[in-house]
Design an enzyme around this catalytic site. Structure first.
Site, PDB file in Angstrom:
ATOM      1  N   GLY A  10     -49.736   9.716 -14.868  1.00 17.68           N
ATOM      2  CA  GLY A  10     -48.924  11.314 -14.270  1.00 17.68           C
ATOM      3  C   GLY A  10     -50.726  11.839 -13.628  1.00 17.68           C
ATOM      4  O   GLY A  10     -51.542  10.953 -13.609  1.00 17.68           O
ATOM      5  N   CYS A 126     -49.269  26.084 -16.340  1.00 16.94           N
ATOM      6  CA  CYS A 126     -50.260  26.066 -15.069  1.00 16.94           C
ATOM      7  C   CYS A 126     -50.038  27.248 -14.604  1.00 16.94           C
ATOM      8  O   CYS A 126     -50.535  27.858 -13.399  1.00 16.94           O
ATOM      9  CB  CYS A 126     -49.630  25.012 -14.498  1.00 16.94           C
ATOM     10  SG  CYS A 126     -48.171  25.191 -14.250  1.00 16.94           S
ATOM     11  N   HIS A 239     -50.809  27.152  -6.941  1.00 19.24           N
ATOM     12  CA  HIS A 239     -49.573  28.032  -7.803  1.00 19.24           C
ATOM     13  C   HIS A 239     -50.482  29.406  -6.766  1.00 19.24           C
ATOM     14  O   HIS A 239     -51.322  29.905  -7.015  1.00 19.24           O
ATOM     15  CB  HIS A 239     -49.369  28.227  -8.816  1.00 19.24           C
ATOM     16  CG  HIS A 239     -48.818  26.794  -9.901  1.00 19.24           C
ATOM     17  ND1 HIS A 239     -48.256  25.742  -8.771  1.00 19.24           N
ATOM     18  CD2 HIS A 239     -48.404  26.443 -10.764  1.00 19.24           C
ATOM     19  CE1 HIS A 239     -47.527  24.830  -9.313  1.00 19.24           C
ATOM     20  NE2 HIS A 239     -47.766  25.953 -11.064  1.00 19.24           N
TER      21      HIS A 239
END
Length: 339
Positions: A10, A126, A239
């Site tokens: 992943g 996150c 982000h």
């Protein structure tokens, strides 16, 4: 030490392996684990080729540290199994974050919590990690009463399928075709979605509630008032958070810049007159949390406003997990086969 990476194929798992190569170029005592579908896939790490194995209850008998970056249900199943086998489990999911018996750790903020783990350590969401990284040093100036955090979160936070959807959807819409959402609840190309995860009865999403609850736990500050609005934006990686802090006593932007500059893992980019401020394209691939646009909050005499950006796959996930492992070794908190 023998390291296992569950979810090795992943996005976060691959980032973990990249960081292992970067930080430990000689280390090849690894076990790469994933779902049955990915079993047999070959991956090269530090010059050695590994065959990915299916994750089973028997996968952890020889493992010292197990990084789990998979589905929450996989964490719930394999986390306790790996811990029972003697491994230190560092889990990336929400499965154990709010369990009182499980430390939720950002090493630069609360690394001492590793001293009381019972085999499992969680890493935060996150978007929580960069928030507490900037809040923590500013508490030295004055206690914080209130945090308002509005996030602009990249699609990589939703996994590889969401990244592919943004790429394909953008191409389709640009050529006049219809957007057909699948990995995201709404069209993501040329759009922003004010929903990440499902809504709760309070009107907040589960992602927003995670930021509220996790920040208080990491900071050991249940009294801090926290509000969050989490938004998905058409950016591949990194982000961003528009952050507003209310202090008990006024803190100047200059004092905030000085404290943030001294915080390990934080870099101040704050010269708006020269168009210097953090942006996702600059943070992507970096280990640091970047902060800029530091200014007095016009709505409160004891408030500060700032702009925070970090790569959600690096410090938001894989790097934080590796730093937990490093800190656990340093503190003598790994009790696996290799001692």
């Amino acid at each position: 030490m023998k390291l296992a990476i569950v979810g090795a194929t992943g996005a976060v798992g691959q980032e973990t392996l990249r960081l292992i190569e970067e930080r430990y170029p000689q280390h090849d005592n690894l076990k790469l684990l994933a779902s049955k579908r990915s079993a047999g896939r070959k991956m090269d790490v530090n010059g050695k080729t590994f065959a990915v194995e299916e994750t089973t209850d028997d996968s952890f008998s020889d493992v010292d540290i197990a990084f789990i970056s998979a589905r929450t249900e996989d964490s719930r199943r394999f986390g306790p199994v790996a811990a029972q086998a003697g491994a230190l489990v560092i889990d990336d999911s929400s499965a154990f974050r709010m369990d009182p018996a499980v430390p939720l750790v950002v090493p630069e903020v609360n690394g001492e919590d590793l001293d009381w783990h019972n085999g499992i350590v969680s890493i935060p969401n996150c978007s929580t990690t960069p928030l507490v990284m900037v809040v923590h040093p500013l508490r030295q100036a004055s206690p914080i009463r209130r945090i308002v955090a509005d996030t602009y979160q990249s699609v990589s936070g939703a996994g590889g399928a969401a990244m592919n959807e943004l790429r394909d959807q953008t191409r389709t819409v640009m050529h006049g075709g219809p957007a057909e959402p699948d990995a995201q609840p709404q069209q993501i190309a040329f759009n922003v979605i004010p929903q990440i995860d499902s809504f709760t009865e309070s009107g907040y999403t589960r992602e927003e509630q995670k930021m509220i609850d996790e920040s208080r736990k990491i900071l050991h500050a249940p009294e801090i008032a926290v509000s969050a609005t989490c938004v998905r934006v058409p950016v591949f990686v990194s982000h961003c958070i528009a952050t507003h802090l209310e202090f008990e006593e006024a803190v100047s932007p200059g004092e905030a810049r000085e404290l943030l500059s001294e915080m390990p893992g934080v870099k101040v980019l704050d010269d708006p007159g020269s168009s210097v401020y953090p942006m996702p394209v600059d943070a992507a691939g970096s280990n640091d949390v970047f902060v800029g646009r530091i200014r007095k909050d016009a709505s409160h005499s004891n408030g500060l406003a700032m702009w925070v950006v970090t790569d959600n796959l690096v410090k938001g996930a894989a790097l934080n997990a590796l730093q937990i492992a490093e800190n656990a070794v340093f503190r003598g908190a790994v009790h696996g086969k290799s001692k």
